[in-house]
Design an enzyme around this catalytic site. Structure first.
Site, mmCIF file in Angstrom:
data_model
loop_
_atom_site.group_PDB
_atom_site.id
_atom_site.type_symbol
_atom_site.label_atom_id
_atom_site.label_comp_id
_atom_site.label_asym_id
_atom_site.label_seq_id
_atom_site.Cartn_x
_atom_site.Cartn_y
_atom_site.Cartn_z
ATOM 1 N N TRP A 165 0.809 -1.221 0.000
ATOM 2 C CA TRP A 165 0.000 0.000 0.000
ATOM 3 C C TRP A 165 0.843 1.272 0.000
ATOM 4 C CZ3 TRP A 165 1.898 2.426 4.104
ATOM 5 C CH2 TRP A 165 2.400 1.632 5.156
ATOM 6 N N LYS A 189 -2.404 -8.270 -7.850
ATOM 7 C CA LYS A 189 -3.274 -8.056 -6.688
ATOM 8 C C LYS A 189 -2.686 -6.925 -5.847
ATOM 9 C CE LYS A 189 -3.395 -9.002 -2.614
ATOM 10 N NZ LYS A 189 -3.927 -7.736 -2.034
ATOM 11 N N GLU A 265 10.852 -8.038 -3.378
ATOM 12 C CA GLU A 265 11.322 -6.721 -2.899
ATOM 13 C C GLU A 265 10.750 -6.575 -1.495
ATOM 14 O OE1 GLU A 265 13.294 -4.560 -4.295
ATOM 15 O OE2 GLU A 265 13.439 -5.334 -6.326
ATOM 16 N N CYS A 299 10.317 1.496 2.060
ATOM 17 C CA CYS A 299 11.235 0.395 2.378
ATOM 18 C C CYS A 299 12.680 0.873 2.446
ATOM 19 C CB CYS A 299 11.082 -0.691 1.322
ATOM 20 S SG CYS A 299 11.244 -0.032 -0.329
#
Ligand code: NAP
Length: 494
Positions: A165, A189, A265, A299
């Protein structure tokens, strides 16, 4: 449910928000069992839209359609595939404001940051459209006189993508662009929190004439069922996943039975090191960018800030002054720099990390205030952080900057590398010998030297250790969607 007015009123093209999934060749408005789930605005809590909660059966249908579509797509020339992708790219750019509006509404990040993400995502489409014409093989001098050796690079087939998200546009862009460019099909998805951005891209893909079945977007309340389907379906040749290391491990375990190819990832725990010869002002700006972009939910976020003792106090004073000026608020307010966190459990995690650090002796310099039940968290700085704290070992994923003090280069390299993650690392220094030593020693896939911004479509993005497998972007990024085939041609003249 009808799309909420607060979102529709901001859009030039209201048809970009759809309450449906793209399943193979069809738009599906209702799940067969009638189940739906809501998408919320994390700033206001309003329900923006409601989507069909699809099942494994729908994913299976999309995979079957993708398989058919891929067989024709892969036969097209690279130039033809590139032309399709460039039409999609044009629409992506032309609709950047609307795509950014949808992104801010469902994800919360400031509108200018969201617009930046849309353009960053579009850049991957452009880059890989250009690469589509350059998927070169090889001719190798043969091992015997009457043979010739050819190496072909062939599209891997149907790819399943699962995205998080925090970058609802860019994370899918980094996957779908190389996949389609080299001749694969994709069934995606998106995260349940932020599916509207990916669905808007599917609307634009239709308008760009991307063949039906080639890009599906499955909406689901949770990823687990989709994950089980794509790891067990023999028609899926590869799974590309961006998200947590925990879910990456689940997919690896599930995919083991069919030796499923995986691109992962995953999470990070980036060190950000400021050496005593650094330009302090630019180190402060770099730290602000690397720490607080997307409210600390990236990240590659600086998770641990190490500052050399002799400049520690000077750095902290400048940094705290800058942090106190970062405005927290709704992403649609023009001067907002820090939006909300995505959900309550993210807020709780940041608070837990702050409390744990303070209990172990860290000192709070700014922020850390109670959030009053919203998703907003004040940007927070603590000093006196140490290795036993959660901030040292876990990805905080929020606007908390813990500052650690260190004395020498070897010590900080050891501290920086003492993590199971290895996605990115940053440092500020001027001495060239030190720059090479540290850049080479950091156990990460991406190093930012004297910069806090490292992501670009032209460079390979990805991690080492438990931060993942494979690379996205750059000429290396196409390899993840290709198989190498070697042809040995015997019976040739010597
Ligand atoms: P997450 O919980 O792992 O979820 C990511 C995606 O996986 C979502 O679409 C989720 O769907 C799905 N999912 C959850 N459980 C699954 C299962 N058992 N099988 C298959 N799919 C499953 O991660 P997140 O909280 O959304 O994202 C944050 C994480 O992503 C952080 O760790 C961050 O570092 C990492 N990240 C990495 C990169 C990178 O490039 N390395 C980039 C961005 C983010 P639902 O949510 O719908 O269940």
């Amino acid at each position: 449910m009808v799309v909420h007015d607060s979102l529709l009123a901001r859009l030039h093209d209201k048809t970009l928000v759809v309450e449906a999934a793209k399943v193979g060749t069809r738009w599906v408005y209702n799940a067969t069992d009638g189940q739906r789930f809501d998408v919320h605005n994390p700033s206001t809590g309003v329900i923006l839209a409601s989507l069909p909660a699809l099942s494994a059966g729908d994913a299976r249908k999309a995979i079957a359609d993708a398989k058919k579509a891929q067989l024709s797509w892969v036969k097209k020339t690279g130039k033809d595939r590139a032309a399709h992708l460039m039409r999609w790219h044009r629409l992506w750019i032309d609709n950047a404001d609307d795509l950014a509006t949808i992104l801010t509404a469902e994800q919360g990040k400031p509108f200018t940051e969201a617009r930046g993400e849309i353009l960053y995502g579009a850049a991957y489409l452009e880059w890989f459209a250009e690469e589509a014409k350059r998927i070169y093989g090889d001719v190798i001098p043969a091992h015997v006189e009457n043979a010739r050796i050819l190496v072909l690079k062939q599209a891997i087939g149907v790819v399943a993508a699962i995205t998080p998200w925090n970058f609802p546009n860019a994370m899918i862009a980094r996957k779908v662009a190389p996949a389609l460019a080299v001749g694969c099909a994709m069934v995606a998805k998106p995260a349940a929190e932020t599916p509207l951005s990916t669905l808007a891209l599917a609307v634009l893909a239709d308008r760009a004439g991307i063949p039906d079945g080639l890009f599906s977007v499955i909406t689901a309340r949770s990823g687990a069922e989709f994950g089980r389907e794509v790891t067990s379906n023999p028609d899926v040749s590869k799974i590309t996943f961006t998200g947590s290391t925990e879910v990456g491990r689940i997919l690896m375990r599930q995919g083991a039975e069919q030796i499923k190819k995986l691109g992962l990832e995953l999470g990070g725990n980036a060190p950000f090191i400021v050496f005593d010869d650094a330009d302090l002002d630019s180190a402060v700006e770099g730290a602000i960018l690397a720490k607080f972009r997307n409210a600390g939910q990236t990240c590659v976020c600086a998770n641990r800030i190490y500052v050399q003792s002799s400049i520690h106090d000077a750095f902290v004073a400048k940094f705290v002054t800058r942090v106190r000026n970062l405005k927290v608020g709704d992403g649609f307010e023009p001067d907002t720099v820090i939006g909300p966190l995505i959900n309550r459990s993210s807020v709780a995690k940041v608070q837990d990390h702050i409390e744990d650090a303070i209990k172990q002796g860290a000192v709070l310099l700014t922020g850390g205030s109670p959030d009053g039940g919203t998703h907003f968290v004040e940007p927070t700085v603590i000093i006196g952080a140490c290795a036993s704290m959660k901030v040292a070992t876990e990805e905080t994923f929020g606007p908390l900057a813990p500052i650690f003090r260190f004395d020498d280069v070897d010590e900080v390299i050891e501290l920086a590398n003492s993590s199971e993650f290895g996605l990115s690392g940053y440092f500020y220094a001027k001495d060239m010998a030190r720059i090479f030593k540290v850049a080479e020693a950091l156990e990460v896939g991406i190093v930012g030297v004297n910069t806090g911004l490292i992501s670009t479509e032209v460079a390979p993005f990805g991690g080492v250790k438990q931060s993942g497998l494979g690379r996205e972007g750059s000429r290396y990024g196409a390899d993840d969607y290709l198989e190498i085939k070697y042809i040995c041609l015997g019976g040739q003249s010597a």
